[in-house]
Design an enzyme around this catalytic site. Structure first.
Site, short mmCIF file in Angstrom:
data_model
loop_
_atom_site.label_atom_id
_atom_site.label_comp_id
_atom_site.label_asym_id
_atom_site.label_seq_id
_atom_site.Cartn_x
_atom_site.Cartn_y
_atom_site.Cartn_z
N ARG A 163 0.89 -1.24 0.20
CA ARG A 163 0.10 0.00 -0.09
C ARG A 163 0.88 1.33 -0.14
O ARG A 163 0.41 2.51 -0.31
CB ARG A 163 -1.02 -0.21 1.22
CG ARG A 163 -2.00 -1.05 1.17
CD ARG A 163 -2.66 -1.33 2.45
NE ARG A 163 -1.91 -2.31 3.40
CZ ARG A 163 -2.37 -2.74 4.48
NH1 ARG A 163 -3.42 -2.27 5.04
NH2 ARG A 163 -1.66 -3.58 5.20
N ASP A 177 5.99 -1.67 11.55
CA ASP A 177 5.43 -0.65 11.05
C ASP A 177 4.62 0.21 12.08
O ASP A 177 3.71 0.87 11.72
CB ASP A 177 4.48 -0.75 9.82
CG ASP A 177 3.35 -1.88 10.28
OD1 ASP A 177 3.41 -2.13 11.35
OD2 ASP A 177 2.46 -2.05 9.50
N GLY A 201 -7.37 -4.99 12.78
CA GLY A 201 -8.10 -6.24 13.39
C GLY A 201 -8.95 -5.88 14.44
O GLY A 201 -8.55 -5.01 15.29
N TYR A 206 33.73 31.55 -1.33
CA TYR A 206 33.93 30.11 -1.63
C TYR A 206 35.36 29.64 -0.88
O TYR A 206 36.06 29.88 -1.42
CB TYR A 206 34.06 29.55 -2.88
CG TYR A 206 34.10 28.01 -2.88
CD1 TYR A 206 32.98 26.99 -2.13
CD2 TYR A 206 35.45 27.46 -3.30
CE1 TYR A 206 33.41 25.78 -2.16
CE2 TYR A 206 35.44 26.09 -3.43
CZ TYR A 206 34.71 25.22 -2.69
OH TYR A 206 35.00 23.84 -2.56
N ASN A 244 41.38 37.65 8.42
CA ASN A 244 40.33 38.27 7.83
C ASN A 244 40.04 37.90 5.96
O ASN A 244 40.93 38.24 5.61
CB ASN A 244 40.34 39.80 8.11
CG ASN A 244 38.93 40.19 7.64
OD1 ASN A 244 38.11 40.47 8.23
ND2 ASN A 244 38.80 40.79 6.35
N ALA A 264 35.68 40.41 1.05
CA ALA A 264 34.50 40.04 0.26
C ALA A 264 34.93 39.51 -1.07
O ALA A 264 35.98 39.94 -1.78
CB ALA A 264 33.68 41.17 0.12
#
Ligand code: UD1
Ligand code: CA
Length: 456
Positions: free
Chosen positions: A16, A102, A139, A364, A375, A378
């Site tokens: 299912r 389950d 059940g 990066y 440091n 940028a």
């Protein structure tokens, strides 16, 4: 607990679910369903439960290897047939706890209560039951007063029996000898042509053996995951439990409705989680850290007092008093010591950034060691990949990397060294030196006659 053994049924395909993954490997709060069941079983003191595997058994075995004993059910002929596979491992004098892989919301407290009742009463079988508003698919438990008479599956039930709201959760305690005997007597004569485990209760009834039920008041515990809808239902219930737990432990969740925390995450007191935040896997957050908004951390550690805003991170370690984000991406192998700042549009991978260093904007940094208090200007890029291999970069303590520097690896920039803005650095820079790599600026006066033409 002494003389107690557990059998977890997990061989079914889970038709299912309509999935290529075996059902019990679907994830709930960051780990497979079967592992939740194993957790509950381990918590009642059963060290190595037997797990019945069949469909996708390699995937299951890889996941729970070391935590359980695998028993293979080559053909899935029903839950009764599943438990038959475990017979050679069961002893007459043992109490056998049978569970389904389950049923992830089952608690160890409930298991304890079930086992205690069963053992105290010395009966042949005790079924864990629950009341369900919508019992469809389960059940049904048929009783005569307090005594269990039998369990009838949805597909075999009469319309009257379908009205019954007490259901079989699929968790049971058996006396080893009684179970072994009854399993030899069941047949697949039912609507599904399967060996139902629940048919052993018919056998017990015929033999006049005593059976009990133990009803859990929390019907959520009974939830069996058979479909994607039930998986989502279980996830929602479990998630609420986790959120409530952490709030009780002194964590502030500003907006629980947009906070997602996996089962194995650990949070210290006075952590604050801001909206739209997801904490996954084995993430651990220390005191006074503030996470979010809009942050996703997987298998990360965050030290005391750090702030992580609008960030995505995986397999990364963030030290104390760090400021991360907004818009930071930390990839596997990132290690930030204390007081590190990583700012907007910065990606870091497999790198160590020492105490007090800053990577504030648009960079990066890959396969790099950044020394303390360095440091990084940028737009700095570590060029770590030549298309074939990856190479390391080392930046010394207190180094100052000018804005928009390309650092072509392998490369070392010494302590206190400086690089000029816009340089592409290909050779090592000695400590305390300045490296500049760019052509001289040329000035040509009156190049444009614009002022004359435009006027003004
Ligand atoms: C079963 C019970 C039902 C109960 C419900 C609770 C039976 C006949 N029915 O129904 O009374 O209300 O659980 O959730 O037991 N499995 C095997 N081998 C097999 C068949 C199943 O290992 O040959 C495993 C499945 O992987 C699953 C568990 O047994 O983990 C239960 O099987 P499932 O098909 O989900 O049973 P239900 O129809 O839910
Ligand atoms: Ca089920």
């Amino acid at each position: 607990m002494p003389n107690l053994v557990a059998v977890i049924m997990a061989a079914g395909k889970g038709t299912r679910m309509k999935s290529k993954l075996p059902k019990v490997m679907h994830s709930l709060a960051g780990k497979p369903l079967i592992e939740h069941v194993l957790d509950a079983v381990t918590q009642v003191g059963i060290k190595r439960p037997l797990v019945i595997v069949g469909h996708g058994r390699e995937i299951i075995e890889d996941s729970i290897f070391g935590r359980a004993e695998m028993v293979v059910q080559t053909e899935q002929l029903g839950t009764g047939h599943a438990v038959m596979q475990a017979l050679p491992y069961l002893e007459d004098a043992q109490t056998v706890l049978v569970l389904s892989g389950d049923q992830p919301l089952l608690s160890s407290e409930t298991l304890h209560a079930l086992i205690n009742l069963h053992q105290a009463q010395g009966v042949s079988a005790t079924v864990l039951t629950s009341y369900m508003e919508q019992p469809f698919g389960y059940g049904r438990v048929i009783k005569n007063g307090d005594d269990l008479v039998r369990i009838v599956e949805e597909k075999d039930a009469t319309p009257d029996e379908r009205q019954i709201r007490e259901i079989n959760t699929g968790t049971y305690c058996f006396k080893g000898s009684a179970l072994k005997d009854a399993l030899t007597k069941i047949t697949p004569q039912n609507a599904q042509g399967e060996y139902y485990l629940t048919e052993v209760f018919d056998v017990f009834l015929n033999l006049g053996e005593k059976m009990l039920t133990y009803c859990t008041m929390d019907s959520h515990e009974a939830l069996g995951v058979n479909s994607r809808g039930q998986l989502a239902e279980a996830e929602a219930i479990f998630r609420e439990r986790i959120l409530e737990h952490w709030m009780n432990e002194g964590v502030t969740l500003v907006d629980p409705s947009s906070t997602f925390i996996d089962a194995d995450v650990e949070l210290a007191r006075d952590v604050t989680i801001l909206p739209f935040t997801r904490l996954m896997g084995k993430t651990r957050i220390e005191e006074d850290a503030v996470i979010g908004p809009q942050t996703s951390l997987e298998n990360c550690t965050v030290g005391c007092g750090s702030e992580v805003i609008y960030t995505v991170a995986k397999d990364a370690a963030i030290g104390e008093r760090c400021h991360i984000g907004p818009f930071t991406y930390l990839r596997p192998g990132t290690r930030l010591e204390s007081d590190v700042k990583v700012g907007d549009f910065v990606e870091i991978k497999n790198s160590l950034i020492e105490t007090g260093a800053k990577v504030p904007h648009l960079s990066y940094i890959g396969d790099t060691h950044v020394g303390k208090s360095a440091n990084i200007g940028a737009g700095t890029i570590t060029c770590n990949y030549d298309g074939v291999n990856k190479y390391p970069t080392k930046i010394g303590d207190y180094a100052f990397i000018g804005s928009n520097t390309n650092l072509v690896a392998p490369l070392e920039v010494g302590d206190y060294a400086v690089t000029g803005a816009g340089s592409t650095i290909t050779k090592n820079v000695p400590a305390e030196a300045l490296a500049v790599e760019r052509s001289q600026q040329v000035i040509k006066a009156h190049w444009h006659k614009r002022k004359d033409e435009i006027g003004g």
